[in-house]
Design an enzyme around this catalytic site. Structure first.
Site, mmCIF file in Angstrom:
data_model
loop_
_atom_site.group_PDB
_atom_site.id
_atom_site.type_symbol
_atom_site.label_atom_id
_atom_site.label_comp_id
_atom_site.label_asym_id
_atom_site.label_seq_id
_atom_site.Cartn_x
_atom_site.Cartn_y
_atom_site.Cartn_z
ATOM 1 N N ARG A 173 58.957 55.962 51.752
ATOM 2 C CA ARG A 173 58.837 54.805 52.665
ATOM 3 C C ARG A 173 57.372 54.351 52.750
ATOM 4 N NH1 ARG A 173 63.530 55.364 52.002
ATOM 5 N NH2 ARG A 173 65.058 56.236 53.444
ATOM 6 N N GLU A 190 77.456 64.742 59.605
ATOM 7 C CA GLU A 190 77.227 63.533 58.797
ATOM 8 C C GLU A 190 77.639 63.714 57.338
ATOM 9 O OE1 GLU A 190 73.154 62.213 58.302
ATOM 10 O OE2 GLU A 190 73.782 60.320 57.406
ATOM 11 N N LYS A 211 78.789 61.095 62.285
ATOM 12 C CA LYS A 211 77.913 60.080 61.680
ATOM 13 C C LYS A 211 78.412 59.873 60.267
ATOM 14 C CE LYS A 211 73.140 59.003 60.434
ATOM 15 N NZ LYS A 211 71.757 59.033 60.901
ATOM 16 N N GLY A 244 72.326 53.544 55.295
ATOM 17 C CA GLY A 244 72.522 53.834 53.871
ATOM 18 C C GLY A 244 71.996 52.828 52.866
HETATM 19 P P1 13P Z 1 69.698 55.405 57.007
HETATM 20 O O1 13P Z 1 70.223 54.590 58.169
HETATM 21 O O2 13P Z 1 68.398 54.895 56.459
HETATM 22 O O3 13P Z 1 70.764 55.645 55.973
HETATM 23 O O4 13P Z 1 69.321 56.830 57.604
HETATM 24 C C1 13P Z 1 70.184 57.439 58.454
HETATM 25 C C2 13P Z 1 70.160 58.907 58.261
HETATM 26 O O5 13P Z 1 69.827 59.629 59.152
HETATM 27 C C3 13P Z 1 70.596 59.440 56.965
HETATM 28 O O6 13P Z 1 70.747 60.816 57.088
#
Ligand code: 13P
Length: 345
Positions: free
Chosen positions: A37, A181, A223, A266
């Protein structure tokens, strides 16, 4: 650290994380990801730059109106704001619940070309106890599922589901709300129907394992990805189709006792991430809260506005607040795409 969350049950914390009009900021980029980033804005990834950037996000005026919790990384939960206040304490004093990513990343899955399993279970019980002491009240573990030629295999889905459930059970034992997640990646040329089938299989496996491993669904959050077309698919599904198939998939797989589903972004554009969540909530009410736990879709404009320069902090905070506000509105289906081009702060 005495916190407001100390007397709360797991279910109360989970419900607070998906309170109306609010969602979660994912600021748990690992060293490798935050470097990527920072590379994109030409900033060196030093410990101080990472601290200063997170400080900017966490001290944004009004963030607590739309942000219920923040997922931190191991380094970040040990860092402090410019005035010396530890980040977890700062967040908690603003009514924002501190959380922590506890997995150690997706590693190649033995005997399964192109697939991964998420590691980090060894020593997890002890790490969780330390994170609780540091102020965390919820945790996150991310499994990564790729769609490709004859993948994902059932082996990959079930191995990841098993690890997610072990993580979730250990978190609850330590008084921490687990966010499970499973991310079905959007990379590829697959259709939205294929995304639906894979997400459906993954979530079926996940909730079977969570049940078998005695995880309380009331004190957990899901998530996950939205059901979408692969990025490189020839046909891109529209916002209504994404909303309808995502809701259908969750209806078939996610128990109504789970307080909320918080989507990851994502790599979707900021606008798509907000518009799609908004479209889902316009179709409510649903058995669970439908909310956000965005990393990139909340941070991208702020990161760009900051550019590593302390003089730009105010601009960056405005950009972050704006996205938090828009996503907060999407929680009730009251966001309008026209806001993107209007002077709405
Ligand atoms: P993004 O919303 O950038 O996909 O990141 C969320 C996240 O915590 C991925 O593990």
């Amino acid at each position: 650290m005495a916190t407001m969350a100390e007397t709360q049950t797991l279910e109360e914390i989970a419900r607070a994380l998906v309170a109306p009009g609010k969602g979660i900021l994912a600021a748990d980029e690992s060293d490798g990801t935050i470097k990527k980033r920072f590379d994109s804005i030409g900033v060196e990834s030093t410990e101080e730059n990472r601290r200063a950037y997170r400080d900017l996000l966490f001290t944004t005026d009004g963030a607590e109106e739309h942000i219920s919790g923040v997922i931190l990384f191991d380094e970040t939960i040990r860092q402090a704001s410019a005035d010396g206040t530890p980040f977890p304490k700062l967040l908690e004093s603003r009514g924002i619940i501190p959380g922590i990513k506890v997995d150690k990343g997706a590693k190649p899955l033995a005997g399964a070309e192109g697939e991964t399993v998420t590691e980090g279970l060894d020593g997890l019980r002890e790490r969780l106890q330390e994170y609780y002491e540091l102020g965390a009240r919820f945790t996150k573990w991310r499994a990564v599922i790729s769609i490709g030629d004859r993948i994902p295999s059932d082996y990959c889905l079930w191995t990841n589901a098993h690890a997610l459930a072990r993580f979730a059970a250990l978190s609850q034992e330590s008084g921490l709300v687990p966010i499970v997640e499973p991310e079905v990646l959007m990379d590829g040329t697959h259709s939205i129907e294929e995304s639906y089938r894979v997400t459906d299989r993954m979530l079926q496996a996940l909730y079977t394992e969570l049940f078998d491993q005695r995880v309380g669904r009331e004190g957990s959050l899901l998530k996950t990805n939205m059901v979408v077309s692969g990025y490189d698919a020839s046909e891109q599904a529209d916002v209504d189709t994404v909303a309808e198939l995502t809701i259908k998939c969750l209806t078939n797989t996610c128990p109504s006792s789970v307080p909320g589903v918080v989507f990851l972004s994502g790599g979707m554009s900021d606008e798509d991430a907000t518009a799609r969540l908004n479209a889902m909530n316009q179709r409510g009410p649903h058995p669970w809260e439908l909310s956000f736990s965005y990393g990139r879709a909340l941070q991208a404009p702020a990161l760009k506005a900051w550019g590593g320069d302390a003089n730009n902090v105010e601009e960056a905070q405005k950009a972050f607040y704006r996205r938090a506000k828009f996503n907060g509105a999407a929680r009730s289906g009251s966001y309008a795409p026209e806001w993107e081009t209007a002077e709405v702060a």
